[in-house]
Design an enzyme around this catalytic site. Sequence first.
Site, short mmCIF file in Angstrom:
data_model
loop_
_atom_site.label_atom_id
_atom_site.label_comp_id
_atom_site.label_asym_id
_atom_site.label_seq_id
_atom_site.Cartn_x
_atom_site.Cartn_y
_atom_site.Cartn_z
CG ASP A 1 -1.05 3.13 6.11
OD1 ASP A 1 -1.20 3.95 5.20
OD2 ASP A 1 -1.25 3.40 7.31
CD GLU B 1 -4.60 1.39 -3.10
OE1 GLU B 1 -4.50 2.62 -2.98
OE2 GLU B 1 -5.10 0.65 -2.24
CG ASP C 1 -1.82 1.23 1.25
OD1 ASP C 1 -2.37 1.58 0.19
OD2 ASP C 1 -1.96 1.83 2.33
#
Length: 156
Positions: free
Chosen positions: A140, A67, A7
Site C-alpha cells: 500500500d 488512485e 493508495d
Amino acid sequence: MRIIGIDPGTGILGFGVIDVIKGKARLVTAGVITTPVHTPLDVRLEEIFDGLTEIIAETKPEVMSIEKLFFAKNVTTAMSVSHARGVAMLTGRKARIPIAEYTPLQTKQTLTGYGKADKKQVQEMVRIHLGLKDVPKPDDCADALAAAITYSFMSR
C-alpha cells in the site's frame, strides 16, 4: 514540488510523500494508516481523517495524487475503498491541496511504459525512481508512492 500520494483503503491506507526537484524525485516519508477490522466504519474513517490530517500538517505537500477507483471485482471492497478515498480527498480539500486522480492503468503506463504491468514491476520502478535500496513495504505504501511519482510525470 512536494507531492503526497494516496493508495486508499479502509483497513490500510497507504501514503507516500516525495519531493521533486529539477525532475528528480526524493522520498520524504511513507507509510500506512491502519484501522482495526471490527471497528465501526465511522470510527475507522475518523481515524483515517485524523491520521492523514496530521501527516499533511507535518509534511506540507503542495498537491495530492490519489488512485482513482474505476473497477472492482468485489462490490463490498469497492464500497470500502470508496469511503476511504472520499475521506482522503476531503482531507486534502480541507487542507487546500489540489487533488489529481489517476487510474491504476495510468499509473502502470507512466511508471513502467506498460498499462498491464504487475505489482512487482511497478514496485521496482518506484524503488528505481526514488533511488531506494529496497522496494517500499507494505504494498500500500509502494502504491501510494507510485501515485505521487505518476503526478510528477503527468504534471510536466
